[in-house]
Design an enzyme around this catalytic site. Sequence first.
Site, PDB file in Angstrom:
ATOM      1  N   TRP A   1       8.957  -3.943  48.350  1.00 42.36           N
ATOM      2  CA  TRP A   1       8.193  -2.793  47.870  1.00 42.36           C
ATOM      3  C   TRP A   1       7.777  -1.899  49.030  1.00 42.36           C
ATOM      4  CZ3 TRP A   1       3.231  -1.041  48.851  1.00 42.36           C
ATOM      5  CH2 TRP A   1       2.747  -0.047  48.003  1.00 42.36           C
ATOM      6  N   HIS A   2       7.493  -2.510  50.166  1.00 38.38           N
ATOM      7  CA  HIS A   2       7.008  -1.738  51.306  1.00 38.38           C
ATOM      8  C   HIS A   2       8.094  -0.911  51.976  1.00 38.38           C
ATOM      9  CE1 HIS A   2       3.342  -4.199  51.006  1.00 38.38           C
ATOM     10  NE2 HIS A   2       2.776  -3.217  51.690  1.00 38.38           N
ATOM     11  N   GLY A   3       9.334  -1.223  51.737  1.00 38.29           N
ATOM     12  CA  GLY A   3      10.383  -0.420  52.343  1.00 38.29           C
ATOM     13  C   GLY A   3      11.770  -0.984  52.086  1.00 38.29           C
TER      14      GLY A   3
END
Length: 489
Positions: free
Chosen positions: A335-337
């Site tokens: 989700w963060h990247g």
Amino acid sequence: MVFSSLIFCFAFLPINLICYFACKDIKTKNIVLLIFSLVFYAWGEPVYIAILVLMSLFCWLFSRLIDTAKSRQEQKMWLAAAVAVCLGSIGYFKYIGFAADTFNSIIGTDLIPVPQVTLPIGISFYTFQLLTYVIDVYRKAVPSQKSFWKVLLYASLFHQCIAGPIVRYGDVENELTMRRADLTDISNGFTRFACGLAKKAVLANGCGAVADTLLLTDAAIGNAAEITANLEILSGRSALALWVGMAFYMLQIYLDFSAYSDMAIGMGLICGFHYKENFDYPYISASVTEFWRRWHMSLGTFFRDYVYIPLGGNRKGKARQIFNLFVVWGLTGLWHGASWNFVLWGLYFFVLLVIEKFFLGNVLKKHKLIGRVYLLGTVYLGWIFFKFTDFSLLGTVFRGMLGLNGNRLFTYEAFRFSAGYIFFFIICAVACTPIAKYAKKILMKLATKNVAANITYRVCDVALPVILIIIAAVTLVGDSYNPFLYFQF
């Protein structure tokens, strides 16, 4: 447009609040908020506002269809359609290039052209908000909203749609149609916004500038064309420079993201919205488990309630619990990247959490001091995985910290540069703790018993937010470093 820009603080927000408080009824206030929210979101990329509007429209429509469905099977069908639209959108815009590049790496040839897709700002946040809304309607946790415009306002509200916190519909359902900001809310909201702005402009930006000087800028790290030059730069850094640079980055990422949440919560209070807290001083935790109960709490509760528990949580034995945690933390990292370093970062915390849950938990509870040192060390290490998206850079940093790049452990230049920021570092470290919060409580208590303390408290309560905004404004004038780190997510 970012919250910590002069145009936002001294043009967009004041005009918005003037128009908002000039309205007499909630319907007109909502119209004002919606118009300003869409303008805010479209400021830098007007084309992608269509994605936000269309996703809101589809989720509103699917929620209505779920509400009017005649069978549970039909409800499941519409829920699946909503999930497909949301995940399909974020999958295309955020992960299609990553997927193509990974596939090509596996087969060893560029069989699939890697598409260059611009990531719409805030898509990770408003997608999750819309997902929680439709799922909660399916679960009958919230009623289906009949007005599409209210769903669009919920998803696009400029206070928090770009970088959180992730606000659930149930948290603001009543306030969308019936809210009132009293003087206490407005005062507290203004103070919270001012504190967040100063935290971002003065502390986070300052930490970021030091970290970029000792390490590399995020722009340089993400530029594949500069990989050779970047490797050479990092290889030549002394171990001291790398350790100090990562320490400032560790402070920056907390101060940056929590500052955004502070400003979002503050603006919400001014308008009568009560968003939940997103950070609770995570660096004072005594375990990784506690850390993740304090860090980005809205994201943690999202994965808990919409992934971990539906998968079975801890109800189906240890093996299944470990698998569920693996899924959650793999997704948290992703989700963060769209990069494998983020997946590695998420799985790193998965391993630590499993170790704590089954082995270290009781030891850390008994020995809080050891737990706090352990927590700071493990989180510090984790941020190295988080910062460097290229594994060759990541490996170079780890080796350099041990002096294994042929680099020196210590240089006079690195020492002198780092020593010049020692007091700034201490101030930033203190800002990561609840010391100021406790000091305010003590002063409030004294104010009820002592006239001088009462006068001091009231003067500070009025003057401090103004002073913080002035300091932030002075800092922002001519400041070339002013991004929000979480805008990329």
